[in-house]
Design a protein around this motif. Structure first.
Motif, PDB file in Angstrom:
ATOM      1  N   ARG A 130      49.729  41.228  41.284  1.00 57.11           N
ATOM      2  CA  ARG A 130      49.448  42.466  40.550  1.00 57.11           C
ATOM      3  C   ARG A 130      48.106  42.390  39.818  1.00 57.11           C
ATOM      4  O   ARG A 130      47.349  43.365  39.795  1.00 57.11           O
ATOM      5  N   ALA A 131      47.792  41.246  39.256  1.00 58.96           N
ATOM      6  CA  ALA A 131      46.503  41.079  38.570  1.00 58.96           C
ATOM      7  C   ALA A 131      45.337  41.235  39.558  1.00 58.96           C
ATOM      8  O   ALA A 131      44.302  41.836  39.240  1.00 58.96           O
ATOM      9  N   ILE A 132      45.518  40.722  40.768  1.00 59.43           N
ATOM     10  CA  ILE A 132      44.480  40.836  41.810  1.00 59.43           C
ATOM     11  C   ILE A 132      44.356  42.307  42.243  1.00 59.43           C
ATOM     12  O   ILE A 132      43.252  42.823  42.440  1.00 59.43           O
ATOM     13  N   GLU A 133      45.505  42.972  42.391  1.00 61.58           N
ATOM     14  CA  GLU A 133      45.484  44.406  42.728  1.00 61.58           C
ATOM     15  C   GLU A 133      44.803  45.216  41.625  1.00 61.58           C
ATOM     16  O   GLU A 133      44.001  46.116  41.915  1.00 61.58           O
ATOM     17  N   ASP A 134      45.115  44.893  40.370  1.00 64.70           N
ATOM     18  CA  ASP A 134      44.473  45.589  39.241  1.00 64.70           C
ATOM     19  C   ASP A 134      42.955  45.509  39.359  1.00 64.70           C
ATOM     20  O   ASP A 134      42.255  46.518  39.213  1.00 64.70           O
ATOM     21  N   ALA A 135      42.448  44.305  39.614  1.00 64.07           N
ATOM     22  CA  ALA A 135      40.998  44.105  39.715  1.00 64.07           C
ATOM     23  C   ALA A 135      40.423  44.889  40.894  1.00 64.07           C
ATOM     24  O   ALA A 135      39.376  45.541  40.784  1.00 64.07           O
ATOM     25  N   LEU A 185      40.763  51.681  52.153  1.00 64.73           N
ATOM     26  CA  LEU A 185      40.787  50.328  52.726  1.00 64.73           C
ATOM     27  C   LEU A 185      40.951  49.313  51.603  1.00 64.73           C
ATOM     28  O   LEU A 185      40.240  49.375  50.591  1.00 64.73           O
ATOM     29  N   ARG A 186      41.895  48.396  51.761  1.00 62.70           N
ATOM     30  CA  ARG A 186      42.129  47.364  50.742  1.00 62.70           C
ATOM     31  C   ARG A 186      40.903  46.454  50.646  1.00 62.70           C
ATOM     32  O   ARG A 186      40.246  46.189  51.650  1.00 62.70           O
ATOM     33  N   THR A 187      40.648  45.959  49.463  1.00 66.23           N
ATOM     34  CA  THR A 187      39.592  44.951  49.329  1.00 66.23           C
ATOM     35  C   THR A 187      40.068  43.671  50.022  1.00 66.23           C
ATOM     36  O   THR A 187      41.276  43.438  50.138  1.00 66.23           O
ATOM     37  N   PRO A 188      39.132  42.827  50.472  1.00 69.11           N
ATOM     38  CA  PRO A 188      39.553  41.577  51.127  1.00 69.11           C
ATOM     39  C   PRO A 188      40.501  40.753  50.250  1.00 69.11           C
ATOM     40  O   PRO A 188      41.472  40.184  50.745  1.00 69.11           O
ATOM     41  N   ALA A 189      40.250  40.720  48.931  1.00 70.52           N
ATOM     42  CA  ALA A 189      41.098  39.920  48.031  1.00 70.52           C
ATOM     43  C   ALA A 189      42.521  40.465  47.985  1.00 70.52           C
ATOM     44  O   ALA A 189      43.488  39.692  48.006  1.00 70.52           O
ATOM     45  N   VAL A 190      42.663  41.791  47.959  1.00 75.55           N
ATOM     46  CA  VAL A 190      44.002  42.397  47.929  1.00 75.55           C
ATOM     47  C   VAL A 190      44.731  42.097  49.234  1.00 75.55           C
ATOM     48  O   VAL A 190      45.896  41.696  49.241  1.00 75.55           O
ATOM     49  N   LYS A 191      44.025  42.266  50.339  1.00 78.15           N
ATOM     50  CA  LYS A 191      44.634  42.051  51.659  1.00 78.15           C
ATOM     51  C   LYS A 191      45.131  40.611  51.815  1.00 78.15           C
ATOM     52  O   LYS A 191      46.268  40.348  52.208  1.00 78.15           O
ATOM     53  N   GLU A 192      44.245  39.700  51.498  1.00 82.42           N
ATOM     54  CA  GLU A 192      44.524  38.266  51.672  1.00 82.42           C
ATOM     55  C   GLU A 192      45.663  37.803  50.748  1.00 82.42           C
ATOM     56  O   GLU A 192      46.572  37.082  51.158  1.00 82.42           O
ATOM     57  N   ASN A 193      45.625  38.258  49.503  1.00 78.55           N
ATOM     58  CA  ASN A 193      46.617  37.779  48.536  1.00 78.55           C
ATOM     59  C   ASN A 193      47.963  38.464  48.697  1.00 78.55           C
ATOM     60  O   ASN A 193      48.985  37.893  48.334  1.00 78.55           O
ATOM     61  N   ARG A 194      47.983  39.662  49.258  1.00 73.22           N
ATOM     62  CA  ARG A 194      49.275  40.299  49.556  1.00 73.22           C
ATOM     63  C   ARG A 194      50.027  39.465  50.600  1.00 73.22           C
ATOM     64  O   ARG A 194      51.234  39.283  50.529  1.00 73.22           O
ATOM     65  N   LEU A 195      49.275  38.953  51.565  1.00 75.38           N
ATOM     66  CA  LEU A 195      49.856  38.082  52.591  1.00 75.38           C
ATOM     67  C   LEU A 195      50.382  36.785  51.960  1.00 75.38           C
ATOM     68  O   LEU A 195      51.482  36.324  52.286  1.00 75.38           O
ATOM     69  N   LYS A 196      49.604  36.231  51.040  1.00 75.12           N
ATOM     70  CA  LYS A 196      50.036  35.008  50.340  1.00 75.12           C
ATOM     71  C   LYS A 196      51.329  35.264  49.565  1.00 75.12           C
ATOM     72  O   LYS A 196      52.224  34.430  49.535  1.00 75.12           O
ATOM     73  N   TRP A 197      51.391  36.418  48.913  1.00 74.86           N
ATOM     74  CA  TRP A 197      52.593  36.779  48.135  1.00 74.86           C
ATOM     75  C   TRP A 197      53.813  36.884  49.053  1.00 74.86           C
ATOM     76  O   TRP A 197      54.892  36.391  48.732  1.00 74.86           O
ATOM     77  N   LYS A 198      53.624  37.502  50.244  1.00 70.41           N
ATOM     78  CA  LYS A 198      54.734  37.633  51.199  1.00 70.41           C
ATOM     79  C   LYS A 198      55.224  36.262  51.672  1.00 70.41           C
ATOM     80  O   LYS A 198      56.396  36.093  51.983  1.00 70.41           O
ATOM     81  N   LYS A 199      54.301  35.302  51.744  1.00 68.65           N
ATOM     82  CA  LYS A 199      54.679  33.948  52.176  1.00 68.65           C
ATOM     83  C   LYS A 199      55.220  33.110  51.012  1.00 68.65           C
ATOM     84  O   LYS A 199      55.552  31.940  51.193  1.00 68.65           O
ATOM     85  N   GLY A 200      55.243  33.700  49.806  1.00 62.48           N
ATOM     86  CA  GLY A 200      55.752  32.972  48.641  1.00 62.48           C
ATOM     87  C   GLY A 200      54.741  32.025  48.034  1.00 62.48           C
ATOM     88  O   GLY A 200      55.087  31.146  47.245  1.00 62.48           O
ATOM     89  N   GLU A 201      53.452  32.195  48.394  1.00 65.05           N
ATOM     90  CA  GLU A 201      52.424  31.261  47.893  1.00 65.05           C
ATOM     91  C   GLU A 201      51.896  31.655  46.515  1.00 65.05           C
ATOM     92  O   GLU A 201      51.317  30.820  45.812  1.00 65.05           O
ATOM     93  N   ILE A 202      52.021  32.937  46.149  1.00 60.45           N
ATOM     94  CA  ILE A 202      51.647  33.370  44.799  1.00 60.45           C
ATOM     95  C   ILE A 202      52.758  34.276  44.262  1.00 60.45           C
ATOM     96  O   ILE A 202      53.541  34.844  45.035  1.00 60.45           O
ATOM     97  N   SER A 203      52.801  34.431  42.951  1.00 60.57           N
ATOM     98  CA  SER A 203      53.855  35.244  42.327  1.00 60.57           C
ATOM     99  C   SER A 203      53.493  36.728  42.355  1.00 60.57           C
ATOM    100  O   SER A 203      52.321  37.089  42.555  1.00 60.57           O
ATOM    101  N   ALA A 204      54.482  37.572  42.107  1.00 61.38           N
ATOM    102  CA  ALA A 204      54.250  39.029  42.038  1.00 61.38           C
ATOM    103  C   ALA A 204      53.272  39.359  40.914  1.00 61.38           C
ATOM    104  O   ALA A 204      52.438  40.251  41.047  1.00 61.38           O
ATOM    105  N   GLU A 205      53.353  38.605  39.805  1.00 65.25           N
ATOM    106  CA  GLU A 205      52.450  38.841  38.660  1.00 65.25           C
ATOM    107  C   GLU A 205      51.004  38.506  39.041  1.00 65.25           C
ATOM    108  O   GLU A 205      50.076  39.235  38.683  1.00 65.25           O
ATOM    109  N   GLU A 206      50.838  37.409  39.773  1.00 63.89           N
ATOM    110  CA  GLU A 206      49.480  37.022  40.203  1.00 63.89           C
ATOM    111  C   GLU A 206      48.913  38.079  41.154  1.00 63.89           C
ATOM    112  O   GLU A 206      47.750  38.463  41.049  1.00 63.89           O
TER     113      GLU A 206
END
Length: 367
Positions: free
Chosen positions: A36-41, A13-34
């Motif tokens: 990836r750093a959240i996924e790393d954590a 199960l994805r952490t809430p931060a990964v889930k939420e920020n993946r959605l933001k990335w899909k909407k273009g609200e954060i970069s792929a690099e940002e």
């Protein structure tokens, strides 16, 4: 060869931060690099928790994928992802009405870049146990659409299609091995789907012979793994569907058992066995003595926690067909084969993984 008594299939199960920020990335609200750093954590935190259960084979939870198969396969040149699949009567509709897309082959298949190597390179920096990578079986490109989903101009000859597909996989696996990977898992729904009379009939309607397909797939998988280094353990996981705690197929392993266990040259079989949909343990009589069977008798679909004594009894039943020393235990599938996750909480997931390790300790005295 890696021999873990307690194993797990891969996705968590994805952490809430990964889930939420993946959605933001899909909407273009954060970069792929940002992202990836959240996924790393999220991966570093989850790996710590996974190792604390006593589990010895450690994945990154597939946190960087939307789907267990598509994110990998679409990176091969010649693969296109389009549309949706026919509605599954057992599936819950996604909130946005979205259904999983389908693959088709629209050009020559080729490995043009590393797909999992960077992810593996990160994983190995945060584990103290064995890092494991799960990738979709090469059969996943063929089964659902068959000949019709493969461009006739690119591949008038299906032998050439299978040869190019195997070559692309060999290249990726060689690069993973060079990066240090020693435990690889192939995720294969198709061999399990060929246990289902309805799925077999659908394959026949597409012009395929359901009795021949397991042989075709065995040859394909072997052409990918047969010349692997001696210290690379390869497992194959069979599943009948795991989309948001629902399933696509049912039926015991008998129709494919002989070919599955004797003609596919893997070291470990991670088999779905959490309920009656998977049939009984009798097909395990075909397993040769040099292979391990990981019994997926703990459900990653249902929240209720299994009773450890009942699990031990089921392992004893399986041991009537294959020696106890050749058996292991795991959940029947991942906890999040798609980014949506299954119908359980993070606490439920960790209880299930603790139970997996405790069952292994009780039966074999080791995890």
């Amino acid at each position: 060869m890696s021999n873990f008594r307690a194993d797990h299939v891969g996705s968590l199960l994805r952490t809430p931060a990964v889930k939420e920020n993946r959605l933001k990335w899909k909407k273009g609200e954060i970069s792929a690099e940002e992202l990836r750093a959240i996924e790393d954590a999220g991966i570093a935190e989850t790996v710590k928790h996974l190792e604390a259960t006593g589990m010895k084979a450690i994945t990154d939870g597939e946190f960087r994928r939307d789907y267990f198969h598509l994110d990998f396969l679409k990176e091969l040149a010649g693969v296109s992802v389009t549309g949706g699949i026919e509605a599954n009567p057992n599936a819950k509709a996604a909130e946005d009405g979205f259904t999983p897309p389908v693959l088709s082959v629209t050009g020559k298949l080729k490995h043009v870049k590393d797909i999992q190597v960077a992810d593996f390179n990160y994983l190995k920096t945060v584990v103290s146990q064995t890092p494991k990578v799960s990738i979709p079986s090469p059969t996943m490109i063929h089964f659902r659409g068959g000949r019709k989903s493969i461009d006739i101009n690119s591949y008038p000859d299906m032998d050439e299609f299978f040869a190019d597909l195997a070559a692309a996989y060999r290249e990726e696996i060689a690069h993973l091995y060079d990066a240090g990977l020693r435990y690889l898992q192939l995720d294969d729904t198709n061999l399990a789907y060929l246990c289902d009379p309805k799925m077999r009939a659908a394959a026949q309607a597409r012009g395929e012979d359901p009795n021949e397909l397991p042989r075709t797939y065995a040859a394909l998988i072997n052409s990918v793994i047969d010349n692997r280094p001696a210290d690379l353990t390869v497992g194959i996981h069979l599943c009948r569907g795991n989309y948001r705690s629902t399933w696509f197929a049912e039926g015991g392993y008998e129709p494919v058992a002989e070919i599955l266990f004797n003609s596919i040259n893997v070291d470990r079989y991670l088999l779905e066995y959490d309920d009656e949909r998977s049939g009984d343990f009798a097909p395990l009589r075909f397993v040769p003595n040099n292979k391990k069977v990981v019994l997926g008798i703990i459900s990653s679909k249902k929240r209720e926690l299994e009773n450890i004594d009942d699990l031990c009894k089921r392992i004893d039943e399986a041991a009537q067909y294959a020696p106890l020393e050749n058996l292991c235990v795991s959940p029947q599938c991942g906890f999040s084969s798609t980014h949506h996750g299954n119908d359980m909480s993070h606490d439920d997931q960790w209880r299930k993984l603790d139970l997996t390790v405790n069952t292994a300790l009780k039966v074999w005295g080791e995890a």
